[in-house]
Every structure is written in C-alpha cells, then in structure tokens.
Design an enzyme around this catalytic site. Structure first.
Site, PDB file in Angstrom:
ATOM      1  N   TYR A   1     128.880  32.271  76.214  1.00  0.00           N
ATOM      2  CA  TYR A   1     128.412  33.274  77.195  1.00  0.00           C
ATOM      3  C   TYR A   1     127.594  34.369  76.505  1.00  0.00           C
ATOM      4  O   TYR A   1     126.727  34.054  75.700  1.00  0.00           O
ATOM      5  CB  TYR A   1     129.601  33.851  77.987  1.00  0.00           C
ATOM      6  CG  TYR A   1     130.617  32.809  78.304  1.00  0.00           C
ATOM      7  CD1 TYR A   1     130.290  31.765  79.189  1.00  0.00           C
ATOM      8  CD2 TYR A   1     131.874  32.786  77.716  1.00  0.00           C
ATOM      9  CE1 TYR A   1     131.192  30.767  79.463  1.00  0.00           C
ATOM     10  CE2 TYR A   1     132.791  31.777  77.992  1.00  0.00           C
ATOM     11  CZ  TYR A   1     132.441  30.783  78.860  1.00  0.00           C
ATOM     12  OH  TYR A   1     133.329  29.784  79.130  1.00  0.00           O
TER      13      TYR A   1
ATOM     14  N   VAL B   1     138.916  30.292  78.105  1.00  0.00           N
ATOM     15  CA  VAL B   1     139.798  31.472  78.154  1.00  0.00           C
ATOM     16  C   VAL B   1     141.262  31.152  77.820  1.00  0.00           C
ATOM     17  O   VAL B   1     142.078  32.062  77.719  1.00  0.00           O
ATOM     18  CB  VAL B   1     139.759  32.261  79.489  1.00  0.00           C
ATOM     19  CG1 VAL B   1     138.479  33.026  79.657  1.00  0.00           C
ATOM     20  CG2 VAL B   1     140.067  31.384  80.666  1.00  0.00           C
TER      21      VAL B   1
HETATM   22  N1  GLN Z   1     138.897  28.598  84.744  1.00  0.00           N
HETATM   23  C1  GLN Z   1     138.281  29.745  84.123  1.00  0.00           C
HETATM   24  C2  GLN Z   1     137.490  30.543  85.142  1.00  0.00           C
HETATM   25  O1  GLN Z   1     136.861  29.972  85.947  1.00  0.00           O
HETATM   26  C3  GLN Z   1     137.368  29.282  83.019  1.00  0.00           C
HETATM   27  C4  GLN Z   1     136.645  30.418  82.338  1.00  0.00           C
HETATM   28  C5  GLN Z   1     136.557  30.269  80.854  1.00  0.00           C
HETATM   29  O2  GLN Z   1     137.270  29.498  80.241  1.00  0.00           O
HETATM   30  N2  GLN Z   1     135.710  31.077  80.256  1.00  0.00           N
HETATM   31  O3  GLN Z   1     137.501  31.727  85.153  1.00  0.00           O
END
Ligand code: GLN
Length: 308
Positions: free
Chosen positions: A243, A261
C-alpha cells in the site's frame, strides 16, 4: 548469491532471539475483532530455497490469518481464468493511500488503482466469482494454494470471516461504490462474503513459503503458474504490495512482497527463494512491524535483491 543452509539456519535462529529481545511488536489490527485477540509478541519465519530445502525458525508452525496475502493468489487464479481482461476493471499503479481508502475511487470513477488495495481486490474477487457460487470460487483459491504448497491442510477460519463480515463497514462502502460505477458484476453482499472468506484463509509461514515457490519460480515448484504471470505478480507486489508503505518496503528490502493485516508477509527473491515471515503487530501502514524488519535483515544477510 548462494547462501549456505547451515549459515542461514543459524542467522534465522539469531533473528528470532533478537526480535524477542527488542520487544517492539507494534499493534494488532483491531477493526477485525478475531484478529484483535491475537498476542502480538510472536514471530515466525520460513525460507524455501532453490535447492529444495526449507529452513524455519520461531513460531513457524503457528497458523495465522493470511488476509491480504490471499490477493496475490486470487489474482493468479483470475489471470489463469480470464487472462488480461481484468485490467479493463482495475489498474496497475501504486495508490499512495491506505489499503482501505475510498478517496481515489471517486476521483477515478470506480476503477481501483491496483488489485492489492481492498477496492481492487474486491473487483478481482468479483471476477473470480463470475457465473458461479462463492464456494466454488473459494475452492479454486484453496486448490491453487494447496497445489502450490503441496499441502492439503490449508483451510478457511470461519470465525475470522464472520468477524470481518460483522465489522467490515469500509469494505461494504467500497463494494457499494464499485457497484454504483458498474464495476461489480455480482450483488455486493456476495462479493463481500467471498472476499471476507478468502482473507480468512489461515496458513503457517512454512506453508506460505512453500506456496510462494511458484511466484519465485523455484526449480522444485509445481508448474501451475507461467513465468510471465509470475513476473507480473512480482512487479505488482513490488509496486503495490505494501500500500502506501510500498516504496519504503522496496527501499529497505529490495524484494517484491505482499503483506496482510494478520501480520504475515510473503517475500519473493525470484529464482532464489520464497520467504514468509509473520508477526501480528503492525506499523502505521498496516504492515507487520517485525515482519518488515525481519525481511530487511534477511535481504541484507543473504544479499538477495532485485536491484543487483
Ligand atoms: N480483510 C482485510 C480488509 O479487508 C484485508 C486487509 C489487509 O490485509 N491489508 O480490511
């Protein structure tokens, strides 16, 4: 650079001790209640090498939620199924915004910047879902991961999927936004449900490192991904895999990587190794704090870099 297996094992054991001694774990993701329960003071690492050996240290047999790392494998399935068509619906540029940002989606009329931010991943999952039931789309992603890792013991944790379905309001907003621009072909709730389950796949770093061999194109990897597709996944991981922290990861580690995450990161040294690290505490960008640190230390120790 060739790395001696015994030296790498010794280095990884030392890294586990060093990270434990630092005690600086970051914060676990708390917007998904099931992930908020995970103890941040954990670290595991596994490296699959080109000679077929695998070296692990720390909590390498602990299962964790792969979350956004699943987006690489969903994209691999969609590229295999529909070829290049997906690029009419999603871009290939870094976003410079948080993984769950809605900002650019309005400016760019519902075409997400890349397949690894949430908006782009929802479009990819929507494409995987075309004309079939969510369980069939999810079975394809699981089958790909199991074949890549040569391990059938890879599953979805329904508690994590349900937890995110209860609190994933931003993703609901993104899906509705995409739908308003006609860039979601299924009902938003169907695509969202599939996406939450795909993110809730749980794996160990050992399984993840083995699955990453197909992206690293290691000699012993199952032949389920063409070299051309692997190159492209690596390019996207390098430019968009972290990101708004992607530039920093490229600068510090010098290898393509994809974070989630849940605290996992898959790092690819093309032709040399597939590396998986996991530590649930996150940094400001939502990427694993100690996982990023470990990836940086491993890249420096081995000399692996796509930048020469
Ligand atoms: N399931 C998480 C979400 O949609 C995935 C985000 C991530 O891993 N950065 O917020």
């Amino acid at each position: 650079m060739r790395v001696k297996t015994a030296c790498l094992k010794h280095f990884l054991n030392g890294l586990v001790d060093e990270i434990a001694a630092r005690g600086d774990w970051g914060e676990v993701a708390d917007y998904i209640p099931e992930l908020a329960k995970v103890d941040p003071a954990q670290f595991g690492v596994s490296v699959s090498l080109a000679d077929g050996t695998q070296i692990s240290a720390g909590a390498s047999a602990e299962r964790f939620s792969i979350q956004s790392i699943s987006k690489v494998f969903t994209l691999a399935c969609v590229l295999g199924r529909n070829g290049e068509q997906i690029w009419t619906r999603v871009g290939r540029e870094p976003s410079g915004t948080r993984f769950d940002s809605i900002l650019l989606l309005e400016q760019e009329k519902g075409r997400p910047r890349n397949p690894f931010i949430n908006a782009g991943a929802l479009v990819t999952t929507d494409a995987l879902l075309a004309h079939r039931a969510p369980k069939d789309a999810l079975s394809e992603v699981l089958a790909f991961l199991r074949a890549a890792a040569e391990d059938d013991d890879i599953h979805i944790d329904p508690a994590v999927a349900e937890s995110e379905a209860r609190t994933g309001f931003r993703n609901v907003a993104l899906a509705n936004y995409l739908k308003s621009y006609d860039n979601l072909h299924n009902p938003p709730e169907l695509t969202l449900g599939t996406y939450f389950h795909q993110c809730a796949i749980e794996m160990t770093v050992e399984q993840l490192a083995r699955a990453g061999r197909v992206i690293a194109q290691l000699p012993d990897a199952p032949q389920i991904l063409s070299p051309e597709k692997a190159r492209r996944l690596n390019a996207l991981m390098m430019t968009c895999g972290h990101y708004d922290g992607s530039g920093d990861f490229a600068f510090r580690v010098g290898l393509p990587g994809k974070s989630g995450v849940g605290g996992g990161i898959l790092v690819i040294a093309p032709g040399r190794a597939s590396i998986a690290v996991w530590s649930p505490g996150l940094n400001l960008y939502g990427n694993s704090l100690m996982g990023t640190y470990a990836a940086e230390r491993i890249a420096r120790f081995t000399g692996w870099s796509v930048f020469g």
